[in-house]
Write a protein that holds these residues in place. Structure first.
Motif, short mmCIF file in Angstrom:
data_model
loop_
_atom_site.label_atom_id
_atom_site.label_comp_id
_atom_site.label_asym_id
_atom_site.label_seq_id
_atom_site.Cartn_x
_atom_site.Cartn_y
_atom_site.Cartn_z
N TYR A 1 -10.67 4.05 6.95
CA TYR A 1 -9.80 2.94 7.35
C TYR A 1 -9.69 2.87 8.87
N THR A 2 -9.38 1.67 9.36
CA THR A 2 -8.91 1.56 10.73
C THR A 2 -7.47 2.06 10.77
N PRO A 3 -6.94 2.40 11.95
CA PRO A 3 -5.52 2.81 12.01
C PRO A 3 -4.59 1.75 11.43
N MET A 4 -4.90 0.47 11.67
CA MET A 4 -4.06 -0.60 11.11
C MET A 4 -4.09 -0.57 9.59
N GLN A 5 -5.29 -0.40 9.02
CA GLN A 5 -5.41 -0.37 7.57
C GLN A 5 -4.66 0.83 6.98
N ALA A 6 -4.74 1.98 7.66
CA ALA A 6 -4.04 3.17 7.16
C ALA A 6 -2.53 2.95 7.18
N ASN A 7 -2.02 2.35 8.26
CA ASN A 7 -0.59 2.07 8.34
C ASN A 7 -0.16 1.07 7.29
N LEU A 8 -0.99 0.04 7.09
CA LEU A 8 -0.69 -0.98 6.08
C LEU A 8 -0.61 -0.35 4.70
N ARG A 9 -1.56 0.51 4.37
CA ARG A 9 -1.57 1.14 3.06
C ARG A 9 -0.31 1.98 2.84
N ILE B 1 2.76 -0.34 2.31
CA ILE B 1 2.79 -0.98 0.99
C ILE B 1 3.28 0.00 -0.07
N LEU B 2 2.77 1.23 0.00
CA LEU B 2 3.11 2.20 -1.04
C LEU B 2 4.51 2.79 -0.87
N ASN B 3 5.03 2.79 0.37
CA ASN B 3 6.31 3.45 0.62
C ASN B 3 7.50 2.51 0.68
N GLN B 4 7.25 1.20 0.79
CA GLN B 4 8.34 0.24 0.91
C GLN B 4 8.45 -0.59 -0.37
N GLN B 5 9.67 -0.87 -0.78
CA GLN B 5 9.88 -1.74 -1.94
C GLN B 5 9.48 -3.18 -1.61
N GLU C 1 4.32 -14.65 13.95
CA GLU C 1 5.04 -13.73 14.82
C GLU C 1 6.22 -13.05 14.13
N ASN C 2 6.75 -13.69 13.09
CA ASN C 2 7.98 -13.17 12.48
C ASN C 2 7.84 -12.99 10.97
N PRO C 3 6.97 -12.09 10.52
CA PRO C 3 6.80 -11.92 9.07
C PRO C 3 8.08 -11.49 8.36
N GLU C 4 9.03 -10.94 9.11
CA GLU C 4 10.30 -10.53 8.50
C GLU C 4 11.08 -11.71 7.93
N ALA C 5 10.71 -12.94 8.35
CA ALA C 5 11.43 -14.13 7.86
C ALA C 5 11.33 -14.27 6.35
N GLN C 6 10.25 -13.78 5.74
CA GLN C 6 10.12 -13.86 4.28
C GLN C 6 11.23 -13.07 3.60
N ILE C 7 11.57 -11.95 4.19
CA ILE C 7 12.62 -11.10 3.61
C ILE C 7 13.98 -11.76 3.78
N LEU D 1 16.76 -6.11 6.94
CA LEU D 1 15.59 -6.08 7.81
C LEU D 1 15.52 -4.74 8.56
N SER D 2 14.30 -4.23 8.69
CA SER D 2 14.09 -3.00 9.45
C SER D 2 12.65 -2.98 9.95
N ASP D 3 12.37 -2.05 10.87
CA ASP D 3 11.00 -1.91 11.38
C ASP D 3 10.05 -1.42 10.29
N GLU D 4 10.62 -0.82 9.25
CA GLU D 4 9.76 -0.25 8.20
C GLU D 4 9.29 -1.30 7.19
N ASN D 5 10.07 -2.38 6.99
CA ASN D 5 9.67 -3.32 5.93
C ASN D 5 9.02 -4.60 6.44
N SER D 6 8.70 -4.66 7.74
CA SER D 6 7.90 -5.79 8.24
C SER D 6 7.17 -5.34 9.50
N ARG D 7 6.02 -5.99 9.73
CA ARG D 7 5.27 -5.65 10.95
C ARG D 7 4.29 -6.76 11.27
#
Length: 777
Positions: free
Chosen positions: A95-103, A106-110, A244-250, A258-264
């Protein structure tokens, strides 16, 4: 003062610029669009100098999936390469670092909502998770075209213990242990009808579409909320490009704090782009998106990049309007490229022949059924838009994936997330929509496994150069408020009713309608319309009655009665004349479907009516050619209402013909346009706007009366057949075209499994179609 772009072309002070970029890559990663643009120009004009640093840069960009990029010449590249080894050790993937972080997220956040550029490899992470996840998954996408892409990819990655379905159902339970449902928002509501269904992961891809259209955006939000209500334990994932603001979906759907852990917002780039403009005389200039750094001025180039790309077996995407495809204007404008193309090889021709068989068109210019779509495919030229019949779209996209496409004329379907990268993207029609343009630009360049820096070229018309620069200064944001929660005086009555139902939980999951709509449709005074339909289209046993169907008077009663039932569904107004015309045409097409006609047969029939082929044939057979041509110039197309892009309801819809007599003569009617319009009626108007309403009408009537004809009618509306074996095969995901040869092979079928008889005489392609439903020995 000489510009950086000019220095790059001349090879002056290039290595110092590369070293500065390498330092930034080591510190920040590939987050600078400007650096990627500079690297693209250096790679193009100074490839030998670039190659000295290429492996180092690829490691610093974190592109560990690329083959043969081990770097021993630069300590920073070596250190980053070790990071790639650690990621592979942890995840079993490079994986790229981005892909690893994304994975991990996904697995750690509801709930996790993120944004990334195209070509950053999010789909590979999705595939790995889908492959290994041990629960049912729902993938919600904005278009049927994207369903096709997911369907093909997921089918290839999972074995037969996983159902891959484009509808919500529980089937094949003897073999399949879980299911992956790939659905549009309109079809996702079927998930809520199924008792005892569990969903472990809900993936909403291309979720920025929530702000594209009021009705669809509101419906998208309603699916999100209902998913949370019905499947509270499911993980929810939202993917967007360039937001720019994917947290808006939440926030907009109250999915948690909202937190740094559930959107990026991932700002990384895997692929570079360089930019070119073209004038009316087909002269090309390089220009810089970052004009302050590279150059304020455009630089003339001494070759045609489109022609060079085609000659080198590359591929060019030309974004244009559907209107310019329909009237042929864009093909005429770029005919000097098309005319130079050679015919495709035999493997490509096999795909084209399959398309010919499906649509009944011809590449022969003298044929009444002449098709630009087919004729262009023989040259390696693809037409791609949302009105392509689904089976045709499958084959067209296979044509592109197999590398037969040199030029692709496409509309906004590419914006809807279809993963077909090209070497060049030519934005022939510039649309002042930042998200749209950024997404389109992201289609330029392929992220490959080769140990090379990948880049693509974007071309715009000369007058759009400044507009493109300006768009990249605009941050794209989606609204943090849902239209569901906003009362608007301009809302139509059905929209207000739907909003109230979502907010109050008064939506009937069996039909996807509000309880108020269900109540109106279930009133006894509607029975006269229901009985008009079943009495004039079905026999006493509930089977389709061909004799009644051919009676024009009875058919008019049927179409009028469907229209009146739709009027009952609406609240506060009668349908307009234009809406009635659309409904009647949709019903006519539906009646042809249930009478056993294939798509090619329905298209051929509509074409013959609109183009007045019988009248013209009679003249041809009885008149000299010169007289016949004169007569033909005075024969006008028959009136036919086109399927509206807006769908239904639409109180502002205007009546107009598919082929205006001001512009067309009967012999100029396009077979392709009739095909596209017919499919729009089947898919968009009947499938998305009407069928659920009419299914509810006959289902409710059947529950009240137990009239077997109503039971048959509701099956016809949902499946276009009353044959139980065919219905089950459709539920298993087979297409009507395949059911023709599959049905005689089936010796037993239910929701648990299909039992096939002797399949030894099938072709390899046919065996592949049914292989997932044959248990391993």
């Amino acid at each position: 003062m000489v510009s950086l772009l000019q220095n790059i072309k001349e090879g002056s002070n290039i290595e110092s610029e590369i070293r500065l970029i390498i330092s930034r890559l080591y510190e920040l990663g590939p987050v600078s669009r400007s650096d990627m643009e500079v690297l693209s120009y250096i790679k193009l004009y100074q490839p030998e100098v670039f190659s000295k640093y290429e492996k180092t840069m690829l490691n610093l960009m974190g592109l560990f999936f690329k083959e043969g990029i081990s770097d021993k010449d630069d300590l920073r590249g070596l250190v980053c390469g070790l990071m790639g080894d650690a990621i592979e050790l942890e995840y079993g993937k490079r994986y790229t670092p981005m892909q690893a972080n994304l994975r991990e997220s996904i697995l750690n956040q509801q709930v996790f909502s993120f944004s990334s550029a195209t070509s950053t490899g999010k789909s590979y992470v999705f595939r790995d998770i889908i492959q290994k996840y041990d629960q049912n998954i729902a993938i919600i996408v904005p278009s049927r075209a994207l369903i096709n892409e997911y369907f093909i990819n997921v089918r290839e990655m999972v074995d037969k213990t996983v159902n891959v379905l484009t509808f919500a159902d529980i089937i094949n339970t003897d073999i399949a242990q879980r299911s992956v449902f790939i659905l549009t928002p309109e079809r996702a509501r079927e998930l809520f009808r199924i008792n005892n269904l569990t969903i472990g992961l809900a993936l909403f891809d291309e979720a920025q579409m929530v702000d594209d259209d009021q009705r669809r955006g509101m419906y998208f939000d309603s699916i999100v909320r209902r998913m949370r209500k019905h499947f509270p334990d499911a993980k929810m994932l939202f993917a967007h490009p360039f937001v720019e603001n994917p947290e808006a979906q939440i926030e907009r759907n109250s999915l948690g704090n909202l937190s740094d852990e559930n959107s990026r917002n991932y700002e990384f780039n895997n692929v570079g782009q360089l930019f070119t403009c073209v004038d009316n005389e087909r002269r090309f200039w390089d220009f810089a998106l970052d004009k302050d750094r590279l150059s304020k001025y455009k630089n003339l180039i001494d070759y045609d990049p489109i022609r060079r790309c085609i000659e080198n077996k590359g591929s060019v995407l030309i974004y244009t309007t559907k209107a310019s495809i329909y009237n042929g204007e864009v093909f005429d404008d770029l005919d000097d490229y098309i005319s130079q193309l050679c015919n495709v090889d035999d493997d490509a021709i096999e795909i084209i022949k399959n398309i010919e068989e499906l649509i009944g068109g011809s590449s022969n210019k003298d044929s009444e059924h002449y098709s630009d779509l087919l004729a262009l495919l023989y040259k390696g030229v693809v037409i791609h838009h949302g009105s392509l019949p689904l089976n045709v779209r499958y084959l067209v996209e296979e044509f592109v994936r197999n590398g037969y496409c040199r030029i692709c004329f496409a509309t906004s379907t590419l914006y809807q997330g279809i993963n077909m990268p090209f070497d060049i993207v030519y934005i022939k029609r510039f649309k002042n929509n930042p998200l749209f343009i950024k997404n389109l630009v992201g289609r330029a360049g392929r992220s490959t496994k080769k140990p090379e820096f990948d880049f693509g070229r974007v071309i715009v018309n000369k007058g759009a150069m400044s507009d493109l620069r300006n768009i990249y200064d605009i941050d794209v944001k989606i609204s943090n408020s849902s239209n569901i929660d906003i009362d608007d005086e301009s809302d139509e009555a059905d929209i207000k009713e739907f909003k109230d139902a979502i907010r109050s939980g008064q939506l009937n999951d069996s039909y996807g309608l509000t309880y108020q709509q269900v109540e109106r449709l279930n009133r006894v005074n509607n029975d006269v319309y229901i009985e008009n339909i079943i009495n004039n289209i079905l026999d006493d046993d509930g089977n389709f009655d061909t004799k009644k169907y051919k009676d024009l008077a009875k058919r008019k009663i049927v179409t009028d009665s469907f229209s009146e039932l739709y009027a009952v569904y609406l609240k506060g107004r009668q349908p307009t004349d234009a809406e009635f015309s659309v409904i009647r045409t949709a019903v006519e097409v539906f009646l042809q479907q249930i009478s056993g006609h294939s798509l090619r047969s329905i298209v051929s029939s509509r074409f013959a009516y609109i183009a007045k082929t019988s009248e013209r044939r009679m003249l041809r057979n009885n008149l000299p050619d010169s007289v016949y041509r004169l007569k033909c110039n005075k024969i006008y197309p028959a009136y036919s209402t086109p399927a509206p892009k807006s769908g239904l309801p639409n109180k502002d819809l205007k009546e107009y013909p598919l082929f205006s007599i001001d512009k067309y003569r009967a012999h100029e009617v396009s077979y392709d346009l009739v095909m596209y319009d017919t499919y729009d009626y089947i898919d968009k108007i009947w499938g998305f706007c009407l069928s659920d309403i009419f299914y509810a009408v006959f289902d409710l009537y059947y529950e009240r009366t137990q009239d077997v004809r109503a039971d048959k009618m509701r099956k016809l509306i949902r499946y276009a057949t009353v044959d139980e074996k065919e219905i089950l095969l459709l539920r298993y995901g087979f297409l009507f075209e395949d059911i023709e040869w599959i049905k005689p092979l089936v010796i037993g079928i239910d929701e648990k499994r299909i039992k096939f008889g002797d399949t030894s005489n099938l072709s390899e392609k046919q065996k592949d179609v049914i292989s997932r439903y044959i248990p391993d020995e």
